[in-house]
Design a protein around this motif. Structure first.
Motif, mmCIF file in Angstrom:
data_model
loop_
_atom_site.group_PDB
_atom_site.id
_atom_site.type_symbol
_atom_site.label_atom_id
_atom_site.label_comp_id
_atom_site.label_asym_id
_atom_site.label_seq_id
_atom_site.Cartn_x
_atom_site.Cartn_y
_atom_site.Cartn_z
ATOM 1 N N ARG A 29 -1.513 29.518 -19.785
ATOM 2 C CA ARG A 29 -0.820 29.837 -18.537
ATOM 3 C C ARG A 29 -1.795 29.758 -17.364
ATOM 4 O O ARG A 29 -3.004 29.679 -17.538
ATOM 5 C CB ARG A 29 -0.209 31.240 -18.610
ATOM 6 N N GLU A 30 -1.262 29.812 -16.170
ATOM 7 C CA GLU A 30 -2.087 29.798 -14.966
ATOM 8 C C GLU A 30 -2.825 31.131 -14.834
ATOM 9 O O GLU A 30 -2.346 32.152 -15.342
ATOM 10 C CB GLU A 30 -1.217 29.545 -13.730
ATOM 11 N N ASN A 44 -8.537 32.073 -21.181
ATOM 12 C CA ASN A 44 -7.595 31.389 -20.304
ATOM 13 C C ASN A 44 -8.086 29.985 -19.969
ATOM 14 O O ASN A 44 -9.115 29.807 -19.328
ATOM 15 C CB ASN A 44 -7.388 32.198 -19.027
ATOM 16 N N ILE A 45 -7.360 28.982 -20.454
ATOM 17 C CA ILE A 45 -7.597 27.590 -20.082
ATOM 18 C C ILE A 45 -6.226 27.018 -19.729
ATOM 19 O O ILE A 45 -5.428 26.719 -20.615
ATOM 20 C CB ILE A 45 -8.240 26.777 -21.229
ATOM 21 N N LEU A 164 5.798 28.027 -2.887
ATOM 22 C CA LEU A 164 5.251 28.595 -1.657
ATOM 23 C C LEU A 164 4.560 29.928 -1.946
ATOM 24 O O LEU A 164 3.433 30.164 -1.501
ATOM 25 C CB LEU A 164 6.363 28.775 -0.622
ATOM 26 N N LEU A 165 5.210 30.789 -2.698
ATOM 27 C CA LEU A 165 4.620 32.094 -3.020
ATOM 28 C C LEU A 165 3.353 31.959 -3.860
ATOM 29 O O LEU A 165 2.421 32.750 -3.726
ATOM 30 C CB LEU A 165 5.645 32.977 -3.743
ATOM 31 N N ALA A 166 3.300 30.961 -4.722
ATOM 32 C CA ALA A 166 2.147 30.783 -5.599
ATOM 33 C C ALA A 166 0.859 30.517 -4.827
ATOM 34 O O ALA A 166 -0.232 30.847 -5.306
ATOM 35 C CB ALA A 166 2.402 29.650 -6.590
ATOM 36 N N VAL A 167 0.950 29.939 -3.632
ATOM 37 C CA VAL A 167 -0.254 29.639 -2.864
ATOM 38 C C VAL A 167 -0.585 30.707 -1.820
ATOM 39 O O VAL A 167 -1.542 30.553 -1.064
ATOM 40 C CB VAL A 167 -0.169 28.251 -2.180
ATOM 41 N N MET A 168 0.166 31.779 -1.807
ATOM 42 C CA MET A 168 -0.106 32.861 -0.863
ATOM 43 C C MET A 168 -1.421 33.562 -1.232
ATOM 44 O O MET A 168 -1.800 33.599 -2.399
ATOM 45 C CB MET A 168 1.040 33.879 -0.856
ATOM 46 N N PRO A 169 -2.105 34.119 -0.246
ATOM 47 C CA PRO A 169 -3.415 34.735 -0.499
ATOM 48 C C PRO A 169 -3.400 35.832 -1.568
ATOM 49 O O PRO A 169 -4.344 35.948 -2.344
ATOM 50 C CB PRO A 169 -3.812 35.329 0.859
ATOM 51 N N TRP A 170 -2.345 36.621 -1.644
ATOM 52 C CA TRP A 170 -2.308 37.702 -2.632
ATOM 53 C C TRP A 170 -2.164 37.192 -4.066
ATOM 54 O O TRP A 170 -2.349 37.938 -5.010
ATOM 55 C CB TRP A 170 -1.205 38.714 -2.313
#
Length: 175
Positions: A29-30, A44-45, A164-170
């Protein structure tokens, strides 16, 4: 050999093998998903880096959220002629969690992306309805736009709001 003939372990079978130290677990997973909850001792890979990263020696079990990405990872490793035995966790982390097995979570990890999408979409729909009743009827189109986006995401498998949410700073996770 195809991924359909690769062994699949139930969560309990995998837990027993982990305890005995017989295998290494690779979580494909990411990083954001991994820090939100993973099998203790797993590495994690992400799937996108699986073919270009050195892997531990010996038998490997690939793990993801539901089993789809780990299946793709198995296919990649089999295609590349991976020399060690490979297996998969049946049902992924969802099944592991449902079985009540231990998980490690990084403190301060972001909420799972799907929950973030639900919170954002629900808030926008609610805002559109409230504004349409208090300011101007045209605000109802905000709720309609979000509903159309969710329908498109369900049909196509592409969710722009999740991207969009995935690239947010948090949601940026340091390794």
């Amino acid at each position: 050999m195809s991924s359909t003939t690769t062994p699949r372990f139930s969560p309990r079978e995998l837990a027993a093998r982990v305890e005995s130290g017989q295998i290494s677990i690779i979580d494909v997973r990411e990083p954001m998903e991994y820090v939100g909850g993973h099998i203790p001792g797993s590495q994690n890979i992400p799937l996108s880096r699986l073919g270009s990263t050195s892997l531990p020696e010996g038998p490997l079990v690939l793990v993801c959220q539901s089993g789809k990405r780990s299946e793709k990872g198995l296919a990649t490793l089999l295609r590349e002629g991976h020399p060690h035995p490979l297996a998969d966790l049946e049902g992924g982390m969802g099944a592991w969690q449902q079985a009540g097995l231990p998980m490690k979570r990084r403190q301060g990890a972001p909420l799972p992306l799907m929950r973030q999408v639900q919170i954002a979409a629900g808030s926008l729909v609610l805002l559109g309805v409230i504004l349409s009743q208090t300011l101007a009827p045209g605000w109802i189109w905000l709720a309609g736009f979000v509903g159309a986006g969710l329908t498109f995401a369900g049909v196509s498998g592409f969710c722009g709001m999740a991207r969009l949410l995935a690239v947010m700073p948090w949601n940026r996770v340091q390794a």
